[in-house]
Scaffold this active site. Structure first.
Site, mmCIF file in Angstrom:
data_model
loop_
_atom_site.group_PDB
_atom_site.id
_atom_site.type_symbol
_atom_site.label_atom_id
_atom_site.label_comp_id
_atom_site.label_asym_id
_atom_site.label_seq_id
_atom_site.Cartn_x
_atom_site.Cartn_y
_atom_site.Cartn_z
ATOM 1 N N ARG A 77 0.201 33.464 11.374
ATOM 2 C CA ARG A 77 -0.099 33.959 12.562
ATOM 3 C C ARG A 77 0.279 32.975 13.725
ATOM 4 O O ARG A 77 -0.002 31.979 13.892
ATOM 5 C CB ARG A 77 -1.872 34.078 12.818
ATOM 6 C CG ARG A 77 -2.386 34.369 13.931
ATOM 7 C CD ARG A 77 -4.091 34.330 13.883
ATOM 8 N NE ARG A 77 -4.516 34.645 15.175
ATOM 9 C CZ ARG A 77 -5.157 34.005 16.076
ATOM 10 N NH1 ARG A 77 -5.579 32.585 15.517
ATOM 11 N NH2 ARG A 77 -5.503 34.247 17.111
ATOM 12 N N HIS A 121 -2.256 34.178 23.742
ATOM 13 C CA HIS A 121 -3.003 33.148 23.386
ATOM 14 C C HIS A 121 -3.265 32.056 24.563
ATOM 15 O O HIS A 121 -2.856 31.114 24.529
ATOM 16 C CB HIS A 121 -2.574 32.465 22.201
ATOM 17 C CG HIS A 121 -3.528 31.641 21.172
ATOM 18 N ND1 HIS A 121 -3.835 31.764 20.091
ATOM 19 C CD2 HIS A 121 -4.208 30.592 21.710
ATOM 20 C CE1 HIS A 121 -4.650 30.929 19.604
ATOM 21 N NE2 HIS A 121 -5.118 30.101 20.549
ATOM 22 N N GLU A 166 -9.605 34.954 21.292
ATOM 23 C CA GLU A 166 -10.898 34.411 22.009
ATOM 24 C C GLU A 166 -10.994 34.581 23.563
ATOM 25 O O GLU A 166 -10.768 33.697 24.251
ATOM 26 C CB GLU A 166 -10.697 33.030 21.931
ATOM 27 C CG GLU A 166 -10.750 32.602 20.135
ATOM 28 C CD GLU A 166 -10.993 31.125 20.047
ATOM 29 O OE1 GLU A 166 -11.030 30.113 20.831
ATOM 30 O OE2 GLU A 166 -11.286 30.481 18.880
ATOM 31 N N ASN A 295 -12.582 33.872 14.541
ATOM 32 C CA ASN A 295 -12.374 32.217 14.335
ATOM 33 C C ASN A 295 -13.445 31.511 14.285
ATOM 34 O O ASN A 295 -14.568 31.890 14.873
ATOM 35 C CB ASN A 295 -11.604 31.808 15.800
ATOM 36 C CG ASN A 295 -10.052 32.228 15.740
ATOM 37 O OD1 ASN A 295 -9.896 33.157 14.939
ATOM 38 N ND2 ASN A 295 -9.437 32.212 17.076
ATOM 39 N N TYR A 297 -15.645 27.495 13.673
ATOM 40 C CA TYR A 297 -15.429 26.129 13.678
ATOM 41 C C TYR A 297 -16.738 25.760 13.231
ATOM 42 O O TYR A 297 -16.728 24.591 12.459
ATOM 43 C CB TYR A 297 -14.750 25.422 14.778
ATOM 44 C CG TYR A 297 -13.384 26.145 14.850
ATOM 45 C CD1 TYR A 297 -12.359 25.009 14.047
ATOM 46 C CD2 TYR A 297 -12.924 27.058 15.617
ATOM 47 C CE1 TYR A 297 -10.891 25.547 14.216
ATOM 48 C CE2 TYR A 297 -11.660 27.460 15.930
ATOM 49 C CZ TYR A 297 -10.414 26.584 14.965
ATOM 50 O OH TYR A 297 -9.347 27.039 15.024
ATOM 51 N N GLU A 372 -8.974 31.781 12.208
ATOM 52 C CA GLU A 372 -8.807 30.381 12.584
ATOM 53 C C GLU A 372 -9.791 29.892 11.764
ATOM 54 O O GLU A 372 -10.976 30.286 11.868
ATOM 55 C CB GLU A 372 -8.696 30.059 14.012
ATOM 56 C CG GLU A 372 -7.414 30.127 14.692
ATOM 57 C CD GLU A 372 -7.650 29.879 16.283
ATOM 58 O OE1 GLU A 372 -8.482 29.087 16.504
ATOM 59 O OE2 GLU A 372 -6.955 30.439 17.037
HETATM 60 C C1 FCB Z 1 -9.402 27.845 19.218
HETATM 61 C C2 FCB Z 1 -8.246 28.266 19.723
HETATM 62 C C3 FCB Z 1 -6.917 27.418 19.070
HETATM 63 C C4 FCB Z 1 -7.517 26.150 18.758
HETATM 64 C C5 FCB Z 1 -8.607 25.787 17.967
HETATM 65 C C6 FCB Z 1 -9.022 24.434 17.757
HETATM 66 O O1 FCB Z 1 -10.553 27.699 20.200
HETATM 67 O O2 FCB Z 1 -8.219 29.290 19.506
HETATM 68 O O3 FCB Z 1 -5.965 27.571 19.859
HETATM 69 O O4 FCB Z 1 -7.241 25.359 19.989
HETATM 70 O O5 FCB Z 1 -9.710 26.423 19.011
#
Ligand code: FCB
Length: 481
Positions: A77, A121, A166, A295, A297, A372
């Protein structure tokens, strides 16, 4: 216990973004983007870091394709730098920029690696920002034209198109809290940006399909996994709903249901009347999606805030004194239990399961992909018997536990078809500059040298076998084994 296995057609990949890795900011006819301007503005990024050189991927792309090949991933990607291919954001294309991506995409295909291309992006051409940026619907129209150009120029080499990465960050961090480019802190402008990004997505999806009728089209959202501080409190449930409206349904609503949620419009009515939504826009925004990119985290926890004292706004996205949560006065973000990554983000794999299963329940027919997922830690490069190594056990554990969480979501019926580790290599982490390392490849910035971290060795095992390896399966791989 048997190891968790994934089907042979499950797509394993890694992800990057143009401004974070390419460098060559003024080479090859590239124009400036809002991130060039922002990162060159004193005080905006940690250490004054910029993407001028980054990982020098613009020059080292062939070596990076070799790494991808050795990793054995099915897909990669990447994002296209709009100002590299169309420097002013409208008008003529830059043939040198287009040629760069054609070479890269062709090299990926030659190795059997499927290119998943994100069109935006975050690197908006500066000229478009000067004319209003995402607060102006002409930017949505310019984006659709750019998408049409890319479909025409690169359509034969791209496997799947993602319109935006995002949009939450672009709108609320770019125009609300100002911790991302263009660094504006105007609440009403942030809501206009939300809509114009949604519109840009719809117009671009349509333009791509006009050029390439069978194209796979998606969008990537950083959907928030939001939890109440007190699961039995009705007020906290309402706080979850408020944040869910701004974070998630502001995008899912128009893109998938063809409407903005009523509670979003009501909750922000004192900031904006949303008159930038024109008749017919919502039909344009809602385009069929072949897959939704997610995405993920960490989680956030919120509670109702009644007092008029200091309200905690630490949602993990950096503080500027300006809230990204437009119009919200009665919600606060609660400290998350650890462990944390170097971003200060809490590690909670179950949030990924909840998000995927929740999406599946709301949109049962929608295929999903995790576009992500990954973690920053303070990595240390060591010499082990003369061999350069990075023993990033915590990143291996993070990836392991999140892939497992994805598997649990699949068990529960969620149609999750792929997983992309963020990131292929350490890179420019936006406002944090080079201080945060997310790569499975270590980058030595002074020399540009790439070194496989243990997580890369581990990930290679996962993607080549389709079986979740134990966290200690990090022995270095060498060809022929
Ligand atoms: C996301 C972004 C990516 C990277 C990660 C850690 O929000 O899409 O570019 O910075 O976080």
């Amino acid at each position: 216990m048997n190891a968790r296995t994934f089907p042979a057609d499950f797509l394993w990949g890694t992800a990057t973004a143009a401004y974070q890795i390419e460098g060559a900011a003024t080479e090859g006819g590239r124009g400036p983007s809002i991130w060039d301007t922002y990162s060159h503005t004193p005080g905006r990024t940690q250490g004054g870091d910029t993407g001028d050189v980054a990982c020098d991927h613009y020059h080292r792309w062939a070596e990076d394709v070799d790494h991808l090949d050795r990793l054995g991933v099915d897909a990669y990607r990447l994002s296209i730098s709009w100002p590299r291919v169309q420097p002013g954001g409208s008008g003529p294309l830059n043939p040198e920029g287009v040629a760069f991506y054609r070479r890269l995409l062709q090299a990926l295909r030659d190795r059997g690696i499927r290119p998943y291309v994100t069109l935006y992006h975050w690197d908006l051409p500066q000229e478009l920002e000067d004319a209003g940026g995402w607060t102006d619907r002409r930017t949505s129209e310019a984006f659709a034209e750019y998408a049409r150009h890319m479909a025409t120029e690169l359509g034969d080499l791209v496997d799947a198109w993602t319109t935006l990465n995002e949009p939450w960050c672009s709108a609320y961090l770019g125009y609300g809290s100002g911790v991302h480019a263009p660094g504006r802190t105007e609440p009403a402008a942030a809501l206009a940006a939300v809509h114009h990004l949604n519109l840009a997505h719809g117009l671009a999806a349509r333009a791509i399909r006009e050029v390439l009728p069978g194209a796979q089209v998606s969008v990537t959202l950083n959907l928030h996994a939001i939890r109440p501080a007190d699961a039995s409190s009705a007020a906290d449930a309402e706080a979850v709903r408020t944040i869910d409206a701004l974070a998630n349904r502001a995008f899912l609503g128009p893109m998938l249901d063809g409407a903005y949620p009523q509670d979003l419009l009501a909750g922000t009515a004192h900031v904006s009347d949303w008159s930038f939504v024109h008749d017919g826009d919502l039909e344009l925004v809602r385009q069929p999606l072949d897959v939704l990119g997610v995405n993920y985290y960490s989680t956030v926890t919120v509670r109702h805030f009644a007092g008029d004292g200091e309200r905690s706004e630490n949602d993990g996205h950096g503080a500027s004194g300006h809230s990204p949560w437009i119009g919200v006065t009665d919600v606060e973000f609660v400290e998350q239990p650890g462990p944390y990554t170097a971003m200060g983000w809490n590690i909670e794999p179950s949030g990924l399961t909840d998000l995927l299963v929740g999406l599946h329940r709301t949109y049962p027919d929608l295929p999903l992909a995790v576009t992500e997922n990954g973690a920053a830690f303070d990595d240390e490069l060591v010499l082990d018997g003369g061999v350069r190594r990075v023993h990033d056990d915590r990143r291996v554990a993070y990836l392991h536990d999140h892939v497992e969480a994805l598997g649990v979501a699949r068990d529960a019926g969620a149609d999750v078809r792929g997983y992309f580790a963020w990131s292929l290599m350490d890179n420019f982490e936006w406002g944090y500059g080079y201080s945060r390392r997310f790569g499975i490849l270590h980058v030595d910035y002074p020399t540009g040298e790439r070194t496989w971290k243990d997580s890369a060795h581990w990930y290679r095992r996962l993607v080549t076998s389709g079986e979740l390896p134990p966290v200690d399966a990090v022995a270095p791989w060498s060809p022929g084994r």
